[in-house]
Design a protein around this motif. Sequence first.
Motif, PDB file in Angstrom:
ATOM      1  N   PRO A 182       7.154 -10.068  20.880  1.00 43.05           N
ATOM      2  CA  PRO A 182       6.221 -10.681  19.651  1.00 43.05           C
ATOM      3  C   PRO A 182       4.873 -12.026  19.989  1.00 43.05           C
ATOM      4  O   PRO A 182       5.129 -12.172  21.210  1.00 43.05           O
ATOM      5  N   LEU A 183       4.267 -11.964  18.968  1.00 40.63           N
ATOM      6  CA  LEU A 183       2.395 -12.644  19.020  1.00 40.63           C
ATOM      7  C   LEU A 183       2.897 -13.913  18.823  1.00 40.63           C
ATOM      8  O   LEU A 183       3.884 -14.108  16.911  1.00 40.63           O
TER       9      LEU A 183
ATOM     10  N   TYR B 296      -3.713  -9.190  23.749  1.00 38.20           N
ATOM     11  CA  TYR B 296      -2.705  -9.520  25.180  1.00 38.20           C
ATOM     12  C   TYR B 296      -2.440 -11.909  24.998  1.00 38.20           C
ATOM     13  O   TYR B 296      -1.478 -11.773  25.873  1.00 38.20           O
ATOM     14  N   LEU B 297      -3.286 -12.017  25.261  1.00 38.60           N
ATOM     15  CA  LEU B 297      -3.311 -13.544  25.443  1.00 38.60           C
ATOM     16  C   LEU B 297      -2.943 -13.766  24.451  1.00 38.60           C
ATOM     17  O   LEU B 297      -2.430 -15.303  24.597  1.00 38.60           O
ATOM     18  N   CYS B 298      -2.188 -13.491  23.424  1.00 40.03           N
ATOM     19  CA  CYS B 298      -1.421 -14.195  22.454  1.00 40.03           C
ATOM     20  C   CYS B 298      -0.096 -14.325  22.194  1.00 40.03           C
ATOM     21  O   CYS B 298       0.888 -14.410  21.582  1.00 40.03           O
ATOM     22  N   LYS B 299       0.594 -13.489  23.581  1.00 43.79           N
ATOM     23  CA  LYS B 299       2.129 -13.411  23.298  1.00 43.79           C
ATOM     24  C   LYS B 299       2.803 -14.917  23.942  1.00 43.79           C
ATOM     25  O   LYS B 299       2.104 -15.719  24.469  1.00 43.79           O
ATOM     26  N   MET B 300       3.954 -14.697  24.112  1.00 40.41           N
ATOM     27  CA  MET B 300       4.936 -15.437  23.299  1.00 40.41           C
ATOM     28  C   MET B 300       5.083 -15.842  24.939  1.00 40.41           C
ATOM     29  O   MET B 300       4.874 -16.886  25.771  1.00 40.41           O
ATOM     30  N   ASP B 301       5.759 -14.408  25.537  1.00 39.76           N
ATOM     31  CA  ASP B 301       6.417 -14.575  26.424  1.00 39.76           C
ATOM     32  C   ASP B 301       5.226 -14.646  27.982  1.00 39.76           C
ATOM     33  O   ASP B 301       4.280 -14.785  28.103  1.00 39.76           O
TER      34      ASP B 301
END
Length: 217
Positions: free
Chosen positions: A29-30, A196-201
């Motif tokens: 998830p983002l 891509y920079l917004c992902k939680m992981d």
Amino acid sequence: MKRNPLNTNHHLHKEATYQGYAVQTGHGPLIEEHLKKTFDCFQRALDQYPRVSMMRFDLHIPENYFANAFSDNSLINRFFASLRSQIQHSQSRSRKQGNRVHDTEVRYTWGRELSGTGRVHYHVTLLLNHDAYAHIGDFNLERSNMYSRIHKAWESALGIFREDLVGMIHIPENPTYMVKRDDMQSREDAFYRASYLCKMDTKEHGQGFHSFGSSRI
């Protein structure tokens, strides 16, 4: 909408699109709030310029760097302050030489992440007026281009010598996008890459500092 269990101020985004733009969900998830900041950053840039250059690169930190440098966001803030100063100086000098100069705001988003070995690094997108800067440029530190400015700015932020910076900046494949205000496909392609920079992981949550940021202008 579910919240991030590690930071309940953040909402999780699991859908394949945001505001009509495709986003990357293959890494989990983002963060909805990060997507909004990215969208707003893009919108401000395209409201001001009909063509925008988006540049993608990563900033790494040397091993055994000062541990207290990881307790806040001062490193990345110093990087952008240096980069902005270099761009302003270059444009001012060119203007004094009688050259035609296209002004640019320095807009950006960044994500702070941990590698599998626990090392901090930053993913960055840089948004500039395409008429001012169209490319990162040759991978030559002796040239006056965006590639060398990025290196100088990270060198300044870290407070280290150039020779100690080897391997600390990664320019991925296809790092530059020309985003056109009236070309939806170019906007979709760039936003997808930036999401891509917004992902939680791989981000650190609830540690008293931000794991994502964007320019405010």
